[in-house]
Design an enzyme around this catalytic site. Structure first.
Site, PDB file in Angstrom:
ATOM      1  N   ARG A 157     -11.422  -0.025  14.213  1.00 51.66           N
ATOM      2  CA  ARG A 157     -11.530   0.778  13.036  1.00 51.66           C
ATOM      3  C   ARG A 157     -11.798  -0.058  11.959  1.00 51.66           C
ATOM      4  O   ARG A 157     -13.126  -0.079  11.803  1.00 51.66           O
ATOM      5  CB  ARG A 157      -9.128   0.161  12.112  1.00 51.66           C
ATOM      6  CG  ARG A 157      -9.005   1.613  12.004  1.00 51.66           C
ATOM      7  CD  ARG A 157      -7.635   1.575  11.734  1.00 51.66           C
ATOM      8  NE  ARG A 157      -7.217   0.585  10.924  1.00 51.66           N
ATOM      9  CZ  ARG A 157      -5.477   0.620  10.298  1.00 51.66           C
ATOM     10  NH1 ARG A 157      -4.893   1.210  10.639  1.00 51.66           N
ATOM     11  NH2 ARG A 157      -5.516  -0.476   9.590  1.00 51.66           N
ATOM     12  N   TYR A 162      14.630  30.260   9.675  1.00 49.16           N
ATOM     13  CA  TYR A 162      13.557  30.466  10.118  1.00 49.16           C
ATOM     14  C   TYR A 162      13.583  30.710  11.279  1.00 49.16           C
ATOM     15  O   TYR A 162      13.457  29.826  12.611  1.00 49.16           O
ATOM     16  CB  TYR A 162      12.294  30.118   9.062  1.00 49.16           C
ATOM     17  CG  TYR A 162      12.410  30.935   8.288  1.00 49.16           C
ATOM     18  CD1 TYR A 162      11.694  31.388   7.597  1.00 49.16           C
ATOM     19  CD2 TYR A 162      11.928  29.018   7.261  1.00 49.16           C
ATOM     20  CE1 TYR A 162      11.225  31.483   6.177  1.00 49.16           C
ATOM     21  CE2 TYR A 162      11.907  29.764   5.265  1.00 49.16           C
ATOM     22  CZ  TYR A 162      11.859  31.040   5.148  1.00 49.16           C
ATOM     23  OH  TYR A 162      11.427  31.184   3.169  1.00 49.16           O
ATOM     24  N   MET A 209      11.070  24.508   2.949  1.00 43.40           N
ATOM     25  CA  MET A 209      10.248  23.846   1.930  1.00 43.40           C
ATOM     26  C   MET A 209      11.169  23.195   1.510  1.00 43.40           C
ATOM     27  O   MET A 209      10.834  22.260   1.027  1.00 43.40           O
ATOM     28  CB  MET A 209       9.075  25.044   1.282  1.00 43.40           C
ATOM     29  CG  MET A 209       8.514  24.294   0.902  1.00 43.40           C
ATOM     30  SD  MET A 209       7.472  25.311  -0.720  1.00 43.40           S
ATOM     31  CE  MET A 209       6.563  26.294   1.151  1.00 43.40           C
ATOM     32  N   LYS A 225       0.690  -1.151   0.164  1.00 40.49           N
ATOM     33  CA  LYS A 225      -0.185   0.041   0.164  1.00 40.49           C
ATOM     34  C   LYS A 225       1.025   0.675   0.584  1.00 40.49           C
ATOM     35  O   LYS A 225       2.222   1.142   0.345  1.00 40.49           O
ATOM     36  CB  LYS A 225      -0.988  -0.122   1.536  1.00 40.49           C
ATOM     37  CG  LYS A 225      -0.072  -0.691   3.016  1.00 40.49           C
ATOM     38  CD  LYS A 225      -1.251  -0.299   3.935  1.00 40.49           C
ATOM     39  CE  LYS A 225      -0.151  -0.649   4.826  1.00 40.49           C
ATOM     40  NZ  LYS A 225      -1.264  -1.075   6.093  1.00 40.49           N
TER      41      LYS A 225
HETATM   42  C1  LIG Z   1      -0.282  -2.149   6.915  1.00 43.08           C
HETATM   43  C2  LIG Z   1      -1.239  -3.206   7.084  1.00 43.08           C
HETATM   44  C3  LIG Z   1       0.219  -4.126   7.053  1.00 43.08           C
HETATM   45  C4  LIG Z   1       1.493  -4.557   7.186  1.00 43.08           C
HETATM   46  O1  LIG Z   1       1.681  -3.221   8.164  1.00 43.08           O
HETATM   47  P1  LIG Z   1       3.328  -3.216   8.274  1.00 43.08           P
HETATM   48  O2  LIG Z   1       3.441  -2.784   9.892  1.00 43.08           O
HETATM   49  O3  LIG Z   1       4.200  -2.994   8.021  1.00 43.08           O
HETATM   50  O4  LIG Z   1       3.951  -4.407   9.117  1.00 43.08           O
HETATM   51  C5  LIG Z   1      -0.672  -5.397   7.407  1.00 43.08           C
HETATM   52  N1  LIG Z   1      -1.960  -5.644   7.406  1.00 43.08           N
HETATM   53  C6  LIG Z   1      -2.653  -4.717   7.241  1.00 43.08           C
HETATM   54  C7  LIG Z   1      -4.381  -5.164   7.438  1.00 43.08           C
HETATM   55  C8  LIG Z   1      -2.142  -3.395   7.167  1.00 43.08           C
HETATM   56  O5  LIG Z   1      -3.190  -2.817   6.715  1.00 43.08           O
END
Ligand SMILES: *Cc1c(COP(=O)(O)O)cnc(C)c1O
Length: 355
Positions: free
Chosen positions: A132, A249, A298, A38
Site C-alpha cells: 500500500r 422491504y 434507510m 484518523k
Molecule cells: C490505522 C493505522 C494504525 C492503527 O491501527 P489499529 O489496528 O486501529 O490499531 C496504525 N498505523 C497505521 C499506519 C495505520 O494506518
C-alpha cells in the site's frame, strides 16, 4: 419521561474510558505510546478525543489527512502530528506552516521533501508487506538520510491480529534490516494488535488505534478495553403483527408467532448496515435483547420486543455499547468494528462524558 432530543439517535462517548484505554496500552510497553486518531478518531470526534488524549499525556498522533491534522492541531497545540496520507504534490509548505509532519510513502514524496529542505520532521514509511503506502526496503536503504532528516521510521503490520501468522515475523525481519541502516532514527511498527505481539514489535513508539476506542482488532483478539461508544436509537412506535405477516422491504422476514414490533428511528443512513438481521443480531431494550426483524431501512429498523415487558414508544434501544458489543454487531453484518465506528454518519446527537 426522557429528556427532549432533537434526533432519535444518540451517541455517548466516554472520554474517561478512552484515556483509560490509552493508559492501559502505555502500561504494556516500555516505549512511547502514540494515538491514531484518523477518520475523526474512529468516529468519536477528533477534537474531543485529541484533547482528552493530549491531557492524558499522549504527545504523538497519527491522522489520515492534513485536514484532520489541522482540526487536531487546535485541540492539541503542542502535539507531534503525522499525516498518514503523506505529501501531496505541492502541499509541503502548507503542512510546514501548520507544523504537520508528512509520512513519506513513496520516492517522489521523499524527493519533494528533500527539495523543500526537509524543514520539519517527517516519517519515512517503508512497506514490508502491505503493498500500500511506503517505499520498498531497497528504496529505504537508498534514501539520503542527511537530506531527508526523518524523525521516524515506520512500517505497518498486515495481519497482527493473527499472532501465529508467519508474515508478522517476516515483516519484523524486513523492518529490522532497514532500521539497522539508520539506527539513530526512532522506529515504529506496532498497531493495536501489534502491541500484543510482544516487545520485539514495540521499537520506540507504538501506534494503537482501534484498542483505544474499545473495539477488537480482529476475531481472535479479545478487546480487553473499556467501551467508549454507546449508540442508541429511540422506539418510535410499537405495533402488533400476526404470524404469517412479513416485516420490512423485500418481505425477507415472515413472522412465526404473534409479535410485538418496536420500530426504531435509525437505519443504514446512520451506518447500521442494511443486511444485519439474522444470526442473533439484536439491540437491547430495557436491558434485554430485541432481535432485528427483516432488512434495515434507510431511517428505520424493526426489532422484536415481544419478550420485553413494558417496551414502549420513547424507550432508548442500545444498538451497541456495553450490552451489545460493537464487534458482534459488525460481525453479524459481515464486517469489523472499525467500519461500524467510522461509518456512524452525521445524525447522532453526540454526548461526551468524562472530558
Ligand atoms: C490505522 C493505522 C494504525 C492503527 O491501527 P489499529 O489496528 O486501529 O490499531 C496504525 N498505523 C497505521 C499506519 C495505520 O494506518
Amino acid at each position: 419521561m426522557t429528556e427532549a432530543s432533537p434526533t432519535p439517535t444518540r451517541l455517548t462517548i466516554d472520554l474517561a474510558a478512552l484515556t483509560a484505554n490509552w493508559r492501559a496500552v502505555a502500561a504494556k510497553v516500555a516505549t512511547e505510546t502514540s494515538a491514531v486518531v484518523k477518520a475523526d478518531a474512529y468516529g468519536m470526534g477528533i477534537e474531543f478525543a485529541g484533547a482528552a488524549l493530549a491531557k492524558a499525556g499522549c504527545r504523538t498522533f497519527f491522522v489520515a489527512t492534513a485536514d484532520e491534522g489541522r482540526r487536531l492541531r487546535k485541540a492539541a497545540p503542542a502535539a507531534t502530528i503525522y499525516i498518514l496520507a503523506g505529501l501531496l504534490p505541492g502541499e509541503g509548505a502548507a503542512l510546514v506552516a501548520d507544523n504537520l509532519r508528512p509520512v513519506l510513502g513513496s520516492m517522489p514524496e521523499v524527493a519533494e521533501w528533500q527539495a523543500a529542505g526537509a524543514p520539519i520532521g517527517a516519517a519515512l514509511h517503508v512497506d514490508t508487506g502491505m503493498n500500500r503506502l511506503g517505499v520498498t526496503p531497497g528504496e529505504a536503504l537508498a534514501v539520503d538520510i542527511a537530506r531527508t532528516k526523518p524523525s521516524l521510521l515506520m512500517s505497518h503490520l498486515v495481519i497482527s491480529e493473527e499472532p501465529d501468522h508467519p508474515l508478522n515475523r517476516r515483516q519484523l525481519d524486513a523492518f529490522r534490516a532497514v532500521r539497522a541502516a539508520m539506527p539513530a532514527v526512532p522506529a515504529s511498527l506496532a498497531n493495536s494488535a501489534g502491541v500484543y505481539l510482544g516487545r520485539d514489535f514495540h521499537f520506540d513508539l507504538v501506534r494503537p488505534g482501534i484498542a483505544l476506542y474499545g473495539a477488537s482488532p480482529g476475531p481472535n483478539v479479545a478487546a480487553p478495553m473499556n467501551v467508549v461508544a454507546t449508540a442508541e436509537a429511540r422506539v418510535l412506535m410499537v405495533r402488533e403483527a400476526a404470524p404469517g405477516e412479513t416485516v420490512g422491504y423485500g418481505a425477507t422476514r415472515r413472522l412465526t408467532r404473534p409479535t410485538r414490533i418496536a420500530v426504531l428511528g435509525v437505519g443504514y443512513a446512520d451506518g447500521y448496515h442494511r443486511v444485519s438481521a439474522g444470526d442473533g443480531a439484536h439491540v437491547a431494550i430495557r436491558g434485554r435483547p430485541a432481535p432485528l426483524l427483516g432488512r434495515v431501512s434507510m431511517d428505520l429498523m424493526a426489532v422484536d420486543a415481544t419478550d420485553i415487558p413494558g417496551a414502549t414508544r420513547g424507550d432508548w434501544a442500545e444498538l451497541f455499547g456495553k450490552q451489545v458489543p460493537v464487534d458482534d454487531v459488525a460481525a453479524r453484518a459481515g464486517t469489523v468494528g472499525y467500519e461500524f465506528l467510522t461509518g456512524l454518519g452525521k445524525r447522532y446527537e453526540r454526548r461526551y462524558l468524562g472530558g
